[in-house]
Design a protein around this motif. Sequence first.
Motif, short mmCIF file in Angstrom:
data_model
loop_
_atom_site.label_atom_id
_atom_site.label_comp_id
_atom_site.label_asym_id
_atom_site.label_seq_id
_atom_site.Cartn_x
_atom_site.Cartn_y
_atom_site.Cartn_z
N ALA A 60 142.21 99.81 -54.51
CA ALA A 60 143.10 100.13 -55.70
C ALA A 60 142.63 100.44 -56.97
O ALA A 60 141.47 99.76 -57.12
CB ALA A 60 144.36 99.40 -55.73
N GLY A 61 143.16 100.93 -57.90
CA GLY A 61 142.48 101.02 -59.14
C GLY A 61 141.92 99.55 -59.76
O GLY A 61 140.90 99.55 -60.11
N ARG A 62 142.88 98.69 -59.63
CA ARG A 62 142.63 97.46 -60.10
C ARG A 62 141.48 96.71 -59.56
O ARG A 62 140.51 95.93 -60.32
CB ARG A 62 143.80 96.40 -60.39
N GLY A 64 138.79 97.95 -57.97
CA GLY A 64 137.65 98.54 -58.26
C GLY A 64 137.20 98.22 -59.45
O GLY A 64 136.05 98.07 -59.85
N THR A 65 138.21 98.12 -60.48
CA THR A 65 137.71 97.76 -61.90
C THR A 65 137.40 96.46 -62.08
O THR A 65 136.50 95.90 -62.48
CB THR A 65 139.03 97.87 -62.77
N TYR A 66 137.89 95.47 -61.00
CA TYR A 66 137.58 93.97 -61.12
C TYR A 66 136.18 93.78 -60.51
O TYR A 66 135.33 93.05 -61.13
CB TYR A 66 138.57 93.24 -60.03
N TYR A 67 135.70 94.58 -59.66
CA TYR A 67 134.19 94.45 -58.79
C TYR A 67 133.36 95.03 -59.94
O TYR A 67 132.19 94.34 -60.12
CB TYR A 67 134.11 94.93 -57.69
N GLU A 68 133.83 96.07 -60.65
CA GLU A 68 132.88 96.60 -61.85
C GLU A 68 132.67 95.67 -62.93
O GLU A 68 131.60 95.41 -63.35
CB GLU A 68 133.52 97.86 -62.26
N LEU A 69 134.04 95.12 -63.26
CA LEU A 69 133.78 94.02 -64.78
C LEU A 69 133.25 92.83 -64.48
O LEU A 69 132.60 92.29 -65.31
CB LEU A 69 135.29 94.07 -65.17
N VAL A 70 133.64 92.28 -63.26
CA VAL A 70 133.20 90.74 -63.11
C VAL A 70 131.84 90.75 -62.47
O VAL A 70 131.11 89.77 -62.54
CB VAL A 70 134.31 90.10 -62.28
N TRP A 71 131.52 91.72 -61.34
CA TRP A 71 130.24 91.51 -60.60
C TRP A 71 129.32 92.44 -60.85
O TRP A 71 128.32 92.49 -60.49
CB TRP A 71 130.79 91.52 -59.04
N GLY A 72 129.79 93.53 -61.72
CA GLY A 72 128.93 94.53 -61.95
C GLY A 72 128.36 95.48 -60.84
O GLY A 72 127.27 96.13 -60.91
N VAL A 73 129.28 95.54 -59.73
CA VAL A 73 128.98 96.35 -58.67
C VAL A 73 130.08 97.57 -58.33
O VAL A 73 131.28 97.00 -58.79
CB VAL A 73 128.53 95.64 -57.42
N ASP A 74 129.68 98.44 -57.69
CA ASP A 74 130.88 99.19 -56.96
C ASP A 74 130.22 100.15 -55.74
O ASP A 74 129.17 99.64 -55.31
CB ASP A 74 131.35 100.23 -58.02
N SER A 75 130.90 101.15 -55.29
CA SER A 75 130.53 101.91 -54.17
C SER A 75 130.28 101.17 -52.87
O SER A 75 129.21 101.15 -52.35
CB SER A 75 129.24 102.83 -54.59
N PHE A 76 131.16 100.23 -52.70
CA PHE A 76 130.88 99.41 -51.18
C PHE A 76 131.30 100.33 -50.09
O PHE A 76 131.89 101.16 -49.75
CB PHE A 76 131.94 98.27 -51.12
N THR A 77 130.17 100.17 -48.90
CA THR A 77 130.27 100.80 -47.85
C THR A 77 129.97 99.95 -46.61
O THR A 77 128.94 99.04 -46.68
CB THR A 77 129.43 102.16 -47.66
N LEU A 78 130.72 100.14 -45.50
CA LEU A 78 130.47 99.18 -44.20
C LEU A 78 130.25 100.20 -43.24
O LEU A 78 131.07 100.87 -42.86
CB LEU A 78 131.44 98.13 -44.00
#
Length: 175
Positions: A60-62, A64-78
Amino acid sequence: MLLAGSFAGSILVSSIAAQTQPPPQSVPASKSAEEQPAPSPAPKPSRSASSSRYHPDRFAGRAGTYYELVWGVDSFTLKWAESGEVIRFSYRVLDPAKAKALNDKKAEPSLIDPKAGVKLVVPSLEKVGQLRQTGTPEAGKSYWMAFSNKGRLVRKGDHVDVVIGQFRAQGLVVD
């Protein structure tokens, strides 16, 4: 022979009759030809819809924003790889300083599947070491790690959590 030919002919005629268009509806005499609505042309499929695949948003929007702002990562894939014996987790680094915790050698990564009731770990091989990247993260680069799925307990479509030290990504879907 004559009976078989007439039987085949009757099937052909009945199938053609079933495929013909219904007769046009009668229009009251009070409406002229100009007042009748024009038939709409058949819709044309768009090219982009047929050539592109649907990729749902992973969060969800929040989230994705959380992972970008707090951890500095995005585009998770499994990804379910090697016939299901390995689950490959990858992510893209946006901020190397924040993402340093994910590449820390001391942090023990695990993949948790609550539905299957299992906790997968990153295997360590004698000559290679752990099946993960632990170098200094760089912005814009993707990093990965592989979890051992011996017995194929985690399946495609399962919702899992990935834990690396204090980092926790919840509800990721295995592709």
